[in-house]
Write an enzyme that holds these catalytic residues in place. Structure first.
Site, PDB file in Angstrom:
ATOM      1  N   ASP A 134       0.780  -1.247   0.000  1.00 22.37           N
ATOM      2  CA  ASP A 134       0.000   0.000   0.000  1.00 22.37           C
ATOM      3  C   ASP A 134       0.812   1.298   0.000  1.00 22.37           C
ATOM      4  OD1 ASP A 134      -2.340   1.511  -0.046  1.00 22.37           O
ATOM      5  OD2 ASP A 134      -2.419   1.629   2.117  1.00 22.37           O
ATOM      6  N   CYS A 198     -22.634   4.820  -5.805  1.00 23.20           N
ATOM      7  CA  CYS A 198     -21.789   5.881  -5.260  1.00 23.20           C
ATOM      8  C   CYS A 198     -22.625   7.105  -4.884  1.00 23.20           C
ATOM      9  CB  CYS A 198     -20.714   6.280  -6.262  1.00 23.20           C
ATOM     10  SG  CYS A 198     -19.622   7.580  -5.629  1.00 23.20           S
TER      11      CYS A 198
END
Length: 347
Positions: A134, A198
């Site tokens: 990450d 969304c």
């Protein structure tokens, strides 16, 4: 160890260490990833995430970061939730925390397993390698697709046939020439559930995310005041957003039994009361979120998020707590408190 057994032994070891998936790709297996990244940055879709731009030349390909890399070992660790991530929608007095952040910090858990797998590999086949999770300039999702773990869905995250949208990704770059796996094949079809889900219309097109409109970005990466146009849509989300992930039909094949138990939700993070969080000072914040990825955003950003949620709650019992924060020394917190007061008063 004979080369034809190495890949199979590597994958078996990865599973034993808690990964749900392991695949191999050549270091140059995702040639278009850099081009897409450059266009995304040129369009400003990364918002305040200046590190994406600053190290884009390293992020574009494994060779850009480490020219000696020959193969990429892509790994996925499941965090499939035991409960519906959307169950708290509309619960005004409760703050919603993204599924991935309700348990242990995935950076620590994934990196520990990656390092253990790396040690095993060096013993089995001496080589140079680097491990990433990450925070490094690595394109984990295109590489995971190239290694056959799944495909990048229309929400831009990886989708797996066996683990849905619930995989943390890590990678090992190595100087070994390993046999690559077949790449993942896009299997979203005509489905657009993630796009429709969304709340802030953060997807200008399938497979493309404008982070500046994304609730995860706004509540985690964005440091200043949250733009007014998104505040109502945030609802009671105080850290991240699971909506586009949670509605993916491929999740029906994901099982919480495959998830690493380190990610099981902590009781105090599964459904935290806004009133309790709004009362936190710096020391209290650090205590509550110790061992959690939430800790890195700091008390100010979390309280800002909780104030937005309080303003959306319609709960007048939160007014006293909100009022005390109008004089907070953090101007972003004070502004959010003022907004929340007016929002509650006009509810």
């Amino acid at each position: 160890m004979p080369q034809d057994n190495l890949e199979a032994q590597l994958k078996a070891k990865a599973i034993a260490l808690g990964f749900a998936a392991c695949g191999i790709a050549l270091a140059d297996a995702a040639p278009r990833a850099g081009e897409r990244l450059r266009q995304w940055l040129a369009d400003g879709c990364h918002g305040d995430m200046i590190w994406m731009e600053a190290r884009a030349h390293h992020r574009e390909s494994p060779a850009g970061l480490w020219p000696e890399a020959r193969s990429v070992i892509a790994l996925g660790m499941s965090y499939a939730p035991a409960e519906d991530p959307l169950r708290l929608a509309g619960e005004g007095g409760i703050g919603r925390i993204s599924t991935y952040a309700q348990g242990a910090d995935y950076h620590d858990v994934v990196k520990k397993a990656l390092k253990a797998l790396a040690r095993w590999l060096v013993d089995a086949a001496p080589c140079d390698l680097k491990v990433f999770v990450d925070t490094a300039p690595v394109m984990e999702k295109p590489l995971a697709e190239a290694a056959g773990l799944g495909w990048q869905g229309k929400h831009t995250n990886l989708v797996s046939r066996s683990d849905g949208s619930w995989l943390f990704l890590g990678a090992i770059y190595t100087t070994l020439d390993l046999a690559p796996d077949a790449p993942g094949r896009p299997s979203c079809g005509s489905c657009d559930a993630c796009q429709r889900a969304c709340p802030t219309n953060a997807f200008p097109a399938p497979y493309r995310l404008d982070a500046r409109r994304c609730i995860s970005y706004l509540t985690i990466e964005h440091a200043g005041p949250i733009p007014h146009e998104f505040r109502r849509a945030i609802g009671n989300r105080i850290y991240g957003c699971d909506d586009c992930l949670a509605v993916c039909p491929w999740n029906k094949f994901a099982s919480a039994s495959r998830a690493n138990q380190a990610y099981a939700a902590r009781a105090e993070l599964a459904a935290p009361r806004l009133a309790d969080l709004l009362a936190l000072d710096d020391a209290g914040f650090r205590q509550v979120f110790a061992g959690s990825p939430i800790k890195r955003i700091g008390r100010g950003r979390m309280i800002r998020n909780c104030l937005i949620a309080a303003g959306n709650s319609g709960d007048p019992d939160l007014l006293p707590r909100v009022a005390t924060l109008r004089d907070d020394p953090d101007p972003v917190v004070a502004e959010a408190a003022d907004w929340a007061m007016h929002a509650l008063a006009g509810h």
